[in-house]
Design a protein around this motif. Sequence first.
Motif: not given
Lengths: 298, 315
Positions: B226-229, B276, B284-290
């Motif tokens: 729930g904290r790291v997408p 990450e 795969v780009a960083r996900v900004d929102s979980a």
Amino acid sequence: MRVHRYLAVMPLALCLAPAPAFCADEKVPGDEWEATVRMSMPGMAMQMPPQTAKVCREKNRAWDGPPMDKQTEDRCKVSGWQVSGNHATWKVTCEGGMSGTGDMTFTPDSYTGTMNVSMEGRAMKMDLSGKKTGKDCDAMENARAMQRAQKQAADAQEYLPGGSKDPMIAACNEAAASGNRSMFMGPGAQCKKPEQKEAFCKAAVTRKAFDGYIKEAGGQQTVAKEVTAFCGTSIDFVLKNLCADALAHEDLTFLANNCPDKGKELAQKYCAGRKFSSIPEETVRNFCIAYAEKLLKK
Amino acid sequence: MRGSTLLSFALLQAGLGGALATGVGPVAGAGAARTDAPQVLEDRYPRAAASYLVQIDGRLVWGREIDARRPPASLVKLLTALVALEDGLDPGRVVRVSERAARQTAAKLAFRPGEGMTAGQLLDAALIASANDAAEALGEDRAGPQAFVDRMNARARRLGLTRTHFSNPTGLDARGQVSTARDLLALAQEALVHPEIAARVALPGATLTTSSGRRIHVASTNTLLGRVPGVRGIKTGTTARAGECLIAIAERDGHRVLVVLLGAKDRWWTGAALVEAAFREAGVARVDSAGEGTAAAAPGAPSGDELGGGAPPPP
């Protein structure tokens, strides 16, 4: 046939009278009229079919002008309007050198009349007739519709960036402003004007656009390198400036994605000693994760 | 079957329904992990842990001391669950907790001897909250303490875990209880093939009920959930000898990352950073929102997850 083409607009959507003072949302009780115009030209064997339109005229409005539509009104000037009993006469002079006379006879429920006009030696006769249909209507609707159409046209004009009437130029301006590289780079590039490229390159070296290029490349710098090269600069130079800018503005997302090593002081401020689970803000957490990755490499 | 109902509800809360629909969950068998040995991996993150490895889309990419034998702590419970399920565990059957099981040290549900709970809920407790008494009770119920451990080791051998030996179903420090990052990766992959395990390790928590009606809420020990997408589990472990341990799986845009940490200084920051980094490596780009499971920040979340700090961590 210029005369014919020009006059053809006249019978359409006849208002039967100039529109009264227009109040945008006010309804003005009106009577529906069926107006017919039959045109004929001397020497023309075949008769043109009559044109009929349903129009609305304010109830009990006195005849203070000939039955003309708004477009004709705008292009033609009526003069010498005279009413005698139930009979009216007038003169008309229109753009393009057309002029003529008209007369009509009316009752409360109908009218008949003629207009004889000429231009460049060619004459045309219009037989006018109209009668009430018995239905009520809103006499302002035509004016409102016209105002809506005018507004739409004005909006469409405003939509084009830079006030340009050329959709391609507008698209290029828009792409430039958002740093959209596909319109400027590669074999499919369609925007080639120097001023457009200048605008694009100005937008391309902003944090927002740069972050977009990084995301587009799945976190890699390949696209950003292409863009900076296209704009005649280097990614190192651009990144140095953007990172400094991000640092100054505490743009943690940009720092996390592009320059975590520059954020030591911010890491001390936001991350040091903090539990992973104690940082609810995603932006801060991502920044700290990026910083943690850097620490793991040492 | 109360356990199943709870599980289904929690499954929806965790967003796992969608995850399963997109192919996340059970992964390919463990065989693939064994075929890429031996090889020298880049130790890109030397401060990550005493032993660690990172696998991206089935390919080992970074690691350190991946074949070094170390105490595996509660990561063992993955095999406990695997053996119990393969042994025909009936999730609805009530299991009585023995005095021996009830004596287990924390983490635990603090059963009273003789208290009962369905086997399915014991599995929840062992995999979500890493409850030692639940894991011990499961082992005893299937075969008795030593016989169950023998089955675990036999299963480990069949899995090809050549540098692994287990001494109990809980993972608590014990003589001869060792494994390696590489073996534990293989174990995790095999465990995730089983939906009963894949679903449970992705849960942020569950509410369990004993046969006496006592309701116990357990939170996942996995702080990454729930904290790291994209994180879908799978297991945490901590003992005095093992240090902080973690196996994590994450999926984004069709890419799968598995991270194993044994003896990490800070498994949460480290685990998140490696996940990450691995996705960036995969393009795969960083996900900004979980965008998923954001409600999974479990109450009573584990401590000891400071960046550069450290309180006693959970199991």
